[in-house]
Every structure is written in C-alpha cells, then in structure tokens.
Design a protein around this motif. Structure first.
Motif, PDB file in Angstrom:
ATOM      1  N   LEU A 138       0.886  -1.217  -0.050  1.00 50.57           N
ATOM      2  CA  LEU A 138      -0.198   0.005  -0.208  1.00 50.57           C
ATOM      3  C   LEU A 138       0.696   1.179   0.062  1.00 50.57           C
ATOM      4  O   LEU A 138       0.656   2.482  -0.644  1.00 50.57           O
ATOM      5  CB  LEU A 138      -0.830  -0.083   1.205  1.00 50.57           C
ATOM      6  CG  LEU A 138      -2.195  -1.032   1.303  1.00 50.57           C
ATOM      7  CD1 LEU A 138      -2.747  -0.974   2.478  1.00 50.57           C
ATOM      8  CD2 LEU A 138      -2.856  -1.023  -0.016  1.00 50.57           C
ATOM      9  N   SER A 193       2.024   1.761  -3.724  1.00 52.63           N
ATOM     10  CA  SER A 193       1.056   2.043  -4.636  1.00 52.63           C
ATOM     11  C   SER A 193       0.475   3.094  -4.497  1.00 52.63           C
ATOM     12  O   SER A 193      -0.090   4.075  -5.600  1.00 52.63           O
ATOM     13  CB  SER A 193      -0.198   0.692  -4.678  1.00 52.63           C
ATOM     14  OG  SER A 193      -1.025   1.062  -5.482  1.00 52.63           O
ATOM     15  N   ASN A 194       0.273   3.721  -3.321  1.00 49.37           N
ATOM     16  CA  ASN A 194      -0.399   5.105  -2.970  1.00 49.37           C
ATOM     17  C   ASN A 194       0.356   6.036  -3.175  1.00 49.37           C
ATOM     18  O   ASN A 194       0.099   7.065  -3.449  1.00 49.37           O
ATOM     19  CB  ASN A 194      -0.976   4.802  -1.769  1.00 49.37           C
ATOM     20  CG  ASN A 194      -2.318   4.157  -1.448  1.00 49.37           C
ATOM     21  OD1 ASN A 194      -3.355   4.796  -2.023  1.00 49.37           O
ATOM     22  ND2 ASN A 194      -2.221   2.927  -1.236  1.00 49.37           N
ATOM     23  N   GLU A 254       0.335   7.480  -6.568  1.00 49.60           N
ATOM     24  CA  GLU A 254      -0.601   8.519  -6.871  1.00 49.60           C
ATOM     25  C   GLU A 254      -0.344   9.765  -5.941  1.00 49.60           C
ATOM     26  O   GLU A 254      -1.517  10.523  -5.818  1.00 49.60           O
ATOM     27  CB  GLU A 254      -1.922   7.868  -6.396  1.00 49.60           C
ATOM     28  CG  GLU A 254      -1.987   6.515  -7.189  1.00 49.60           C
ATOM     29  CD  GLU A 254      -2.175   6.783  -8.622  1.00 49.60           C
ATOM     30  OE1 GLU A 254      -2.362   7.795  -9.263  1.00 49.60           O
ATOM     31  OE2 GLU A 254      -1.611   5.708  -9.363  1.00 49.60           O
ATOM     32  N   SER A 311      -7.928   1.610   0.902  1.00 52.93           N
ATOM     33  CA  SER A 311      -6.976   0.705   0.538  1.00 52.93           C
ATOM     34  C   SER A 311      -6.587  -0.471   1.256  1.00 52.93           C
ATOM     35  O   SER A 311      -6.786  -1.709   0.776  1.00 52.93           O
ATOM     36  CB  SER A 311      -5.793   1.378   0.407  1.00 52.93           C
ATOM     37  OG  SER A 311      -5.802   2.426  -0.928  1.00 52.93           O
ATOM     38  N   ARG A 319      -4.509   2.554  -8.976  1.00 53.35           N
ATOM     39  CA  ARG A 319      -4.597   1.838  -7.681  1.00 53.35           C
ATOM     40  C   ARG A 319      -5.346   0.486  -7.913  1.00 53.35           C
ATOM     41  O   ARG A 319      -4.888  -0.628  -7.644  1.00 53.35           O
ATOM     42  CB  ARG A 319      -5.261   2.542  -6.497  1.00 53.35           C
ATOM     43  CG  ARG A 319      -4.288   3.664  -5.963  1.00 53.35           C
ATOM     44  CD  ARG A 319      -4.939   4.517  -5.013  1.00 53.35           C
ATOM     45  NE  ARG A 319      -5.903   5.493  -5.893  1.00 53.35           N
ATOM     46  CZ  ARG A 319      -6.684   6.498  -5.130  1.00 53.35           C
ATOM     47  NH1 ARG A 319      -6.850   6.247  -3.967  1.00 53.35           N
ATOM     48  NH2 ARG A 319      -7.434   7.136  -6.137  1.00 53.35           N
ATOM     49  N   ARG A 358      -3.083  -2.197  -9.990  1.00 50.83           N
ATOM     50  CA  ARG A 358      -2.098  -2.661  -9.103  1.00 50.83           C
ATOM     51  C   ARG A 358      -2.601  -3.591  -8.200  1.00 50.83           C
ATOM     52  O   ARG A 358      -2.167  -4.502  -7.964  1.00 50.83           O
ATOM     53  CB  ARG A 358      -1.246  -1.463  -8.498  1.00 50.83           C
ATOM     54  CG  ARG A 358      -0.356  -0.696  -9.612  1.00 50.83           C
ATOM     55  CD  ARG A 358       0.565   0.278  -8.731  1.00 50.83           C
ATOM     56  NE  ARG A 358      -0.029   1.295  -8.093  1.00 50.83           N
ATOM     57  CZ  ARG A 358      -0.411   2.428  -8.716  1.00 50.83           C
ATOM     58  NH1 ARG A 358      -0.326   2.660  -9.864  1.00 50.83           N
ATOM     59  NH2 ARG A 358      -1.032   3.400  -8.166  1.00 50.83           N
TER      60      ARG A 358
END
Length: 240
Positions: free
Chosen positions: A27, A30-31, A34, A67, A170, A173
């Motif tokens: 997480l 992936s976050n 962004e 998430s 997101r 992924r």
C-alpha cells in the motif's frame, strides 16, 4: 519468493505480523505512486491500531483506510476468478465515503464520460465501449496461465481502457497483486522510486512500442520486493 492467495489468506489468519507488513509495503508504494504522503509507519499504525498519526487531509486518510480494506478483501477472495463484478467491488471499496462527491457517487461503476490523461496523448476507451473492452480483456487473459509478461500486457491494456473515472492506477495494481497470487508469480510491487520509469513504460506499451520496458520494470520490482519478503519471512516457514 512466491506467495499464493491461499498463503496470504493463511498469513492473515495466523496474525503474526507478516501479513500486515506485506500489506503495508504494497500500500505504501502503490499509494505513493498516486501522491500519497503516508509513511510506512503511519500506514502500519492505521492498519493495526486504527490510529492516525502525522498530518494528513481527511480524504487522504479515507483513501488509505479504503486501500487497506481492498487488500484484506483480496486476501479473503483468493479462490475467485477476476471478473467485471469483482473489479467494480475493488473500486467501490476504494472510493467508498470519499469526500469528493463524484468519487463517492461513482464508486463501483464504469465512467459515463470521455476521459483524457494529463501530459500524454493517448486515446482511451469511450464510455460506450468500456464494458465490451473489459469483457474481451478478461476473457482473453482468464483463459491462460499468467506470468510476469502477460500481467504486464494486461495492466497496459487495462490502464488504456481506463474504465473508472478515478482510481484506475490503484485498482490496476490491486489486479496485479491478485494475478500474482492466483498464478504463483513472484509478487510485483512497483517501487515508488520507479514512478517515472513505470509511467513512461506504460505509455510506451500503450502506444504500440512494445511491452519489454514495462516487463523490465516489473521484474526489477520483483527482485527488489523479494529481498523485502525474505527479511519478513526470516525464521518463518510459511509453507508449514
């Protein structure tokens, strides 16, 4: 190290900390791709203690909390095949209760308006063809054994379809995570340090100039995450 969906499910049940560390690592990167400013420590606190530390906007907190829920959902449904219904569930959980009225209202639904990506010239699927394009994509790849290359191909095509009004990166992924778990593929966690390389490689693939660059990024990410996993798994035989 390969981890299957069943292994992830069992790690969650064991409640020995490895599952939460794996989740936090995924997480965080992936976050961060962004724009999230949550640190690994802050995500871990939210995961384990349901406590927010640091200074964050409320919507960013909601996004990270959502998430966490999507990751847990994937661990729970490890034996389910990817489907449009499942992907809409990922998206619905991800944007649930967002303070952005559009995100909240459109959570779990395909976009109904044309979309364009910033800074790149790329023709995305029109709203009228999204369902058809997604149906074909899932049919094509659900019928074959996935490896890193095929996962990269799927990811490139999914992001070009761009089925949702927001959250496609997101969700994409999370799909990669599930595909790795389902197909006994080394986990692909795109490292946030590779952000520019990753986005450039996606664009190269989506403009018909080959998938090799994206595959290389995924393989590099696999090798890097392998070292992280081995540290987590030290003195723990997950297969027992």
């Amino acid at each position: 190290m390969k981890i299957t969906g069943k292994h992830l499910f069992l790690l969650k049940k064991l409640n020995i900390g490895v599952y939460d560390r794996l989740k936090t690592e995924f997480l965080f990167h992936s976050n961060r791709l962004e724009g999230s400013m949550f640190s690994k420590e802050e995500i871990m606190k939210l995961t384990i203690e349901k406590r927010v530390i640091g200074s964050h906007k409320l919507n960013d907190i909601i996004e990270i909390a959502n998430s966490i829920e999507v990751f847990d959902f994937i661990a729970k449904i490890y034996n389910e095949q990817l489907s449009e219904k499942l992907l809409k569930e990922f998206h619905g959980i991800l944007l649930n209760n967002s303070l952005n009225v559009f995100d909240s209202k459109l959570a779990g639904t395909y976009r109904a308006m044309p979309a364009r990506l910033r800074k790149v010239e790329l023709e995305l699927s029109s709203p009228e063809t999204i369902h058809f394009d997604m149906e074909l994509l899932l049919q094509e790849y659900n019928e074959v054994k996935m490896d890193t290359r095929k996962i990269a191909e799927f990811h490139s095509k999914f992001e070009k379809i761009h089925p949702f009004h927001d959250g496609n990166g997101r969700v994409g992924r999370f799909i990669i995570l599930k595909q790795c778990l389902d197909n006994d593929v080394d986990l692909i966690v795109v490292h946030s340090e590779y952000e520019k390389e990753y986005k450039d490689a996606l664009y190269i693939a989506q403009t018909g100039n080959g998938i090799d660059t994206l595959v290389n990024i995924f393989e590099k990410s696999q090798r890097r995450f392998e070292k992280t996993i081995r540290k987590m798994m030290k003195n723990l035989d997950i297969y027992n």
